[in-house]
Design an enzyme around this catalytic site. Sequence first.
Site, PDB file in Angstrom:
ATOM      1  N   LYS A   1       6.841 -15.387  -6.614  1.00 42.62           N
ATOM      2  CA  LYS A   1       7.419 -14.008  -6.923  1.00 42.62           C
ATOM      3  C   LYS A   1       9.101 -14.375  -5.765  1.00 42.62           C
ATOM      4  O   LYS A   1       9.767 -14.495  -6.735  1.00 42.62           O
ATOM      5  CB  LYS A   1       7.106 -12.486  -6.396  1.00 42.62           C
ATOM      6  CG  LYS A   1       6.164 -11.772  -7.262  1.00 42.62           C
ATOM      7  CD  LYS A   1       5.974 -10.613  -7.280  1.00 42.62           C
ATOM      8  CE  LYS A   1       5.167  -9.811  -7.971  1.00 42.62           C
ATOM      9  NZ  LYS A   1       4.386  -8.510  -8.321  1.00 42.62           N
TER      10      LYS A   1
ATOM     11  N   LYS B   1      -0.895 -15.490 -14.964  1.00 41.55           N
ATOM     12  CA  LYS B   1      -1.613 -14.391 -14.980  1.00 41.55           C
ATOM     13  C   LYS B   1      -0.732 -13.297 -16.088  1.00 41.55           C
ATOM     14  O   LYS B   1       0.161 -13.250 -16.392  1.00 41.55           O
ATOM     15  CB  LYS B   1      -1.764 -13.431 -13.423  1.00 41.55           C
ATOM     16  CG  LYS B   1      -2.022 -12.199 -13.761  1.00 41.55           C
ATOM     17  CD  LYS B   1      -2.267 -12.006 -12.526  1.00 41.55           C
ATOM     18  CE  LYS B   1      -1.059 -11.570 -12.060  1.00 41.55           C
ATOM     19  NZ  LYS B   1      -1.097  -9.534 -12.941  1.00 41.55           N
TER      20      LYS B   1
ATOM     21  N   LYS C   1       2.715  -7.174 -16.454  1.00 38.31           N
ATOM     22  CA  LYS C   1       3.896  -6.066 -16.567  1.00 38.31           C
ATOM     23  C   LYS C   1       4.776  -6.317 -16.721  1.00 38.31           C
ATOM     24  O   LYS C   1       6.255  -6.428 -17.152  1.00 38.31           O
ATOM     25  CB  LYS C   1       3.225  -4.884 -15.841  1.00 38.31           C
ATOM     26  CG  LYS C   1       2.214  -4.303 -16.485  1.00 38.31           C
ATOM     27  CD  LYS C   1       2.400  -2.752 -15.477  1.00 38.31           C
ATOM     28  CE  LYS C   1       1.487  -2.759 -14.518  1.00 38.31           C
ATOM     29  NZ  LYS C   1       1.955  -2.796 -13.352  1.00 38.31           N
TER      30      LYS C   1
HETATM   31  P1  ATP Z   1       3.190  -6.978 -11.885  1.00 39.71           P
HETATM   32  O1  ATP Z   1       3.484  -7.984 -12.552  1.00 39.71           O
HETATM   33  O2  ATP Z   1       3.866  -5.571 -12.143  1.00 39.71           O
HETATM   34  O3  ATP Z   1       2.655  -7.081 -10.629  1.00 39.71           O
HETATM   35  P2  ATP Z   1       0.260  -6.000 -12.407  1.00 39.71           P
HETATM   36  O4  ATP Z   1       0.226  -6.603 -14.488  1.00 39.71           O
HETATM   37  O5  ATP Z   1       0.309  -7.527 -12.109  1.00 39.71           O
HETATM   38  O6  ATP Z   1       1.782  -6.022 -12.855  1.00 39.71           O
HETATM   39  P3  ATP Z   1      -0.456  -4.472 -11.251  1.00 39.71           P
HETATM   40  O7  ATP Z   1       0.027  -3.505 -11.037  1.00 39.71           O
HETATM   41  O8  ATP Z   1       0.165  -5.909 -10.029  1.00 39.71           O
HETATM   42  O9  ATP Z   1      -0.263  -5.143 -12.344  1.00 39.71           O
HETATM   43  O10 ATP Z   1      -1.786  -4.107 -10.886  1.00 39.71           O
HETATM   44  C1  ATP Z   1      -2.830  -3.688 -11.242  1.00 39.71           C
HETATM   45  C2  ATP Z   1      -4.565  -3.378 -11.823  1.00 39.71           C
HETATM   46  O11 ATP Z   1      -4.546  -4.612 -12.628  1.00 39.71           O
HETATM   47  C3  ATP Z   1      -4.332  -4.121 -10.424  1.00 39.71           C
HETATM   48  O12 ATP Z   1      -5.285  -4.143  -9.379  1.00 39.71           O
HETATM   49  C4  ATP Z   1      -4.206  -6.403 -10.384  1.00 39.71           C
HETATM   50  O13 ATP Z   1      -5.498  -6.632  -9.456  1.00 39.71           O
HETATM   51  C5  ATP Z   1      -4.821  -5.584 -11.585  1.00 39.71           C
HETATM   52  N1  ATP Z   1      -5.130  -6.764 -12.718  1.00 39.71           N
HETATM   53  C6  ATP Z   1      -3.083  -7.126 -13.072  1.00 39.71           C
HETATM   54  N2  ATP Z   1      -3.062  -8.434 -13.868  1.00 39.71           N
HETATM   55  C7  ATP Z   1      -4.248  -8.420 -14.294  1.00 39.71           C
HETATM   56  C8  ATP Z   1      -5.169  -9.425 -14.825  1.00 39.71           C
HETATM   57  N3  ATP Z   1      -3.483 -10.218 -16.136  1.00 39.71           N
HETATM   58  N4  ATP Z   1      -6.214  -9.834 -15.298  1.00 39.71           N
HETATM   59  C9  ATP Z   1      -6.946  -8.718 -14.770  1.00 39.71           C
HETATM   60  N5  ATP Z   1      -6.349  -7.845 -13.661  1.00 39.71           N
HETATM   61  C10 ATP Z   1      -5.002  -7.816 -13.557  1.00 39.71           C
HETATM   62 MG    MG Z   2       0.163  -7.196  -9.651  1.00 39.94          MG
END
Ligand code: ATP
Ligand code: MG
Length: 347
Positions: free
Chosen positions: A111, A201, A204
Site C-alpha cells: 500500500k 488481487k 474494494k
Molecule cells: P481493501 O482493498 O480496502 O483492502 P479488500 O477487497 O481487500 O479491500 P478487505 O475488507 O480488506 O477487502 O477484506 C475482507 C475479507 O475479504 C478478508 O477476509 C479478505 O481476506 C477477503 N478478500 C479480500 N479480497 C479478496 C480476494 N480478491 N479474493 C479472496 N478473498 C479476498
Molecule cells: Mg484488503
Amino acid sequence: MIITGIQPTGNLHIGNYLGAIKPLIALQQNDEDTYAFIADYHAITANFDPASFSQVSRDLVAMILACDFDTERGSIFLQSDVPEHTEMAHILGCTAARVGQLNRMIQFKEKMAALAENEETPSVGLYTYPVLQAADVLLYQDAENGTPTKVPVGDDQSQHLNLVVDIAASFNHRFGDTFILPKPVISTAPRIMSLFDGTKKMSKSDPDDMNRINMSDPADRIVKKFRKATTDQHMICGTVEEIGDRVCLRNLLTIYAAFADMTLDEAVAHFAGKGFGALKGELADIVVATLEPIQARYLDIRERKQAMSQMLGRGAMGASIMASDTLHRVRKAIGIADRNGLGEDEV
Ligand code: ATP
Ligand code: MG
C-alpha cells in the site's frame, strides 16, 4: 466463537464473497457464536469520503445480511461503536507489538508503494493497522470454555493473523496467561484476482471499478466487465498444469469453478478447446444467476433503515459485554487500575 471484520472501503466484490462471506456463513452453520464487525476504524487508515462513509458501512451491513448472515447465531456491529477496540490497540501497541514486526508486513509495503506512485505518504494508522487488527481479534475470548476464537480470512490476511497470534503470545509471556491464542481459519477459497491484471488481487479500494465484479453490479454491467476482462489469443487448455502463467485465464476459470461449485480441474475440462468467448459468456450467466437473489434481498434490507440501526445497536451492545470483560482483564494484567483508581478487588 468466530470473529471477523470487513472494511467499508467500497463495494463488496465477488472476491470478498468467495473468500470471506461464504466461508463465514458456512462456519456459522456449526452453531458458532459469530461476531462480525464493519471495520470502519481500519477504513480511515487510507483515503475515504466522510460524506458517503456512513452509507458505505450500512450498505456493507445490508449486503452481508443479504448473503444470509444469521443474526440469531451472531451479531453485526460497527467497530467504532465498541471503543474497547481502540483502547486495546493502544495497550497492545505499547506492550506486545514491535516496530520490527510491523516493518515486515507485506500489505503495508504494497500500500505504501501504491501511495508513493502518487507522491503520497502513508498515515501512521496504516502502519499500525495490524495492531488494531490484533485488538479486534483478541477482545473476543471464550474465557469460560478456553476454546480458541476462530478468525476466518482470505489468504491475503494470513501474515496479519500470524502476527496477531505472536502479539497474544508475547503479551502472555510478559504479563501471564491472559489471551487464549486465536485460531486463524484461512479460507481454502482461492484468491480472486483483478479482471485486468491477473497478478493483482481484486480489491474494494482499487480506483478502477472495471477490475472487479461488485456484489451489487447489475447484470448488464457484469456481462460488460467479463467481456472486457483481459485474455490472451490461445484457446482454453485441457489440464490445470497447462494453464501455467496464463494468469488471466486461471482467474476466470477459478471464478467459474467457485460459482459452479466445481474443482478447477472440472472447470478446465468443461471449457477445454473452447475460446474465451464461451468461458466469458457462461461465467457472466452463472455469476448473474447467483447474485440476482442476493441483490433482491439487499435492496429490501437497505430500505429498512430503522430495523438496521436497531440491529447494529443490539450487536454493539452484545460485543461490548465481551470486549469490556477482556479489556478489564488486560488492564488488570498490566497493573492499570479500573475506574475511580480502584482495582476490581478493592471496590
Ligand atoms: P481493501 O482493498 O480496502 O483492502 P479488500 O477487497 O481487500 O479491500 P478487505 O475488507 O480488506 O477487502 O477484506 C475482507 C475479507 O475479504 C478478508 O477476509 C479478505 O481476506 C477477503 N478478500 C479480500 N479480497 C479478496 C480476494 N480478491 N479474493 C479472496 N478473498 C479476498
Ligand atoms: Mg484488503
